[in-house]
Design a protein around this motif. Structure first.
Motif, short mmCIF file in Angstrom:
data_model
loop_
_atom_site.label_atom_id
_atom_site.label_comp_id
_atom_site.label_asym_id
_atom_site.label_seq_id
_atom_site.Cartn_x
_atom_site.Cartn_y
_atom_site.Cartn_z
N GLN A 116 -36.68 39.35 82.39
CA GLN A 116 -35.85 39.77 83.52
C GLN A 116 -35.26 38.62 84.31
O GLN A 116 -34.45 38.85 85.20
N TYR A 117 -35.65 37.38 84.03
CA TYR A 117 -35.29 36.31 84.95
C TYR A 117 -34.81 35.03 84.27
O TYR A 117 -35.29 34.65 83.21
N CYS A 118 -33.89 34.37 84.97
CA CYS A 118 -33.57 32.97 84.70
C CYS A 118 -34.48 32.18 85.63
O CYS A 118 -34.88 32.67 86.70
N VAL A 119 -34.79 30.96 85.26
CA VAL A 119 -35.72 30.17 86.06
C VAL A 119 -35.13 28.80 86.37
O VAL A 119 -34.34 28.25 85.60
N ARG A 120 -35.47 28.28 87.55
CA ARG A 120 -35.06 26.95 87.98
C ARG A 120 -36.27 26.30 88.64
O ARG A 120 -36.84 26.86 89.58
N TYR A 153 -35.39 18.20 87.83
CA TYR A 153 -35.21 19.64 87.83
C TYR A 153 -35.03 20.16 86.41
O TYR A 153 -34.70 19.43 85.48
N SER A 154 -35.28 21.43 86.28
CA SER A 154 -35.23 22.08 84.99
C SER A 154 -34.70 23.49 85.18
O SER A 154 -35.07 24.17 86.13
N MET A 155 -33.83 23.94 84.28
CA MET A 155 -33.29 25.28 84.33
C MET A 155 -33.39 25.89 82.94
O MET A 155 -33.24 25.19 81.95
N GLU A 167 -41.17 23.33 93.44
CA GLU A 167 -40.82 24.72 93.69
C GLU A 167 -40.29 25.34 92.40
O GLU A 167 -39.62 24.70 91.61
N ILE A 168 -40.62 26.59 92.20
CA ILE A 168 -40.10 27.36 91.08
C ILE A 168 -39.31 28.54 91.65
O ILE A 168 -39.75 29.18 92.59
N CYS A 169 -38.12 28.77 91.10
CA CYS A 169 -37.29 29.88 91.55
C CYS A 169 -36.87 30.73 90.36
O CYS A 169 -36.58 30.21 89.28
N CYS A 170 -36.82 32.03 90.57
CA CYS A 170 -36.43 32.97 89.53
C CYS A 170 -35.33 33.88 90.07
O CYS A 170 -35.34 34.23 91.25
N CYS A 171 -34.40 34.26 89.20
CA CYS A 171 -33.30 35.12 89.63
C CYS A 171 -32.92 36.06 88.49
O CYS A 171 -33.08 35.72 87.32
N PRO A 172 -32.42 37.27 88.82
CA PRO A 172 -32.25 38.31 87.80
C PRO A 172 -30.84 38.49 87.22
O PRO A 172 -30.60 39.46 86.51
N ASP A 189 -27.07 37.00 85.25
CA ASP A 189 -26.54 36.00 84.32
C ASP A 189 -26.16 34.72 85.05
O ASP A 189 -25.48 34.77 86.07
N MET A 190 -26.63 33.60 84.52
CA MET A 190 -26.28 32.26 85.01
C MET A 190 -26.63 32.03 86.48
O MET A 190 -26.09 31.15 87.12
N CYS A 191 -27.55 32.80 87.01
CA CYS A 191 -27.87 32.69 88.44
C CYS A 191 -28.69 31.45 88.77
O CYS A 191 -28.83 31.10 89.94
N ASN A 192 -29.21 30.76 87.78
CA ASN A 192 -30.00 29.56 88.03
C ASN A 192 -29.14 28.30 88.06
O ASN A 192 -29.63 27.20 87.97
N SER A 193 -27.86 28.49 88.23
CA SER A 193 -26.93 27.37 88.19
C SER A 193 -25.95 27.45 89.34
O SER A 193 -25.57 28.53 89.77
N SER A 194 -25.52 26.29 89.81
CA SER A 194 -24.48 26.28 90.84
C SER A 194 -23.13 26.62 90.23
O SER A 194 -22.17 26.87 90.93
N HIS A 195 -23.04 26.65 88.90
CA HIS A 195 -21.80 26.95 88.20
C HIS A 195 -21.76 28.40 87.74
O HIS A 195 -21.02 28.74 86.84
#
Length: 144
Positions: free
Chosen positions: A52-56, A70-72, A110-115, A117-123
């Protein structure tokens, strides 16, 4: 001129089709991490996940021998517990990401997750911008 219109229509269709029709979540894949004076870097790419998630992850530690950077990518296990209100540590940010501090990523990591498409990127809006730009170009050439 008809060839330009045909090419623009094909570009528009490709852009729209590539953004839809896939059940797998698309995430930005990129790593830039320093550890013990060495750089680990994975060139930018896209990964697909059925989770369900992209990760950063942000690796941050004052000790320069430890990981910093950082890692995505696509989540495998990092985002567990987000859906469980009894699990503490996850905080939802204004941009929709769920983040938590973790010593696994250094003293200030810190770890961040988002649901999305491409939400783990500033692009992440690049697909939308490309679609709108393609439509505008097509509309402009249609008027000529």
């Amino acid at each position: 001129m008809p060839h330009c219109r045909r090419a623009l229509v094909l570009l528009l269709l490709f852009t729209v089709i590539s953004n839809f029709g896939s059940d797998a979540l698309k995430c930005r894949l990129y790593h830039r991490i320093w550890e013990d004076g060495h750089l680990l870097r994975i060139n930018p790419d896209v990964c697909h996940t059925s989770s369900q998630y992209c990760v950063r992850a942000t690796y941050s530690d004052p000790d320069t021998k430890k990981k910093n950077g950082y890692s995505m990518g696509c989540d495998k296990v990092d985002c567990q517990g987000i859906d469980n209100p009894a699990y503490t540590g996850w905080v939802q940010k204004l941009n929709g990401e769920y983040c938590r501090k973790s010593r696994d990523y250094g003293k200030k990591g810190e770890i961040c997750c988002c649901p999305d498409d491409m939400c783990n990127s500033s692009h992440r809006s690049s697909y939308f911008v490309l679609t709108v730009f393609s439509i505008l170009i097509y509309a402009f050439y249609s008027l000529i």
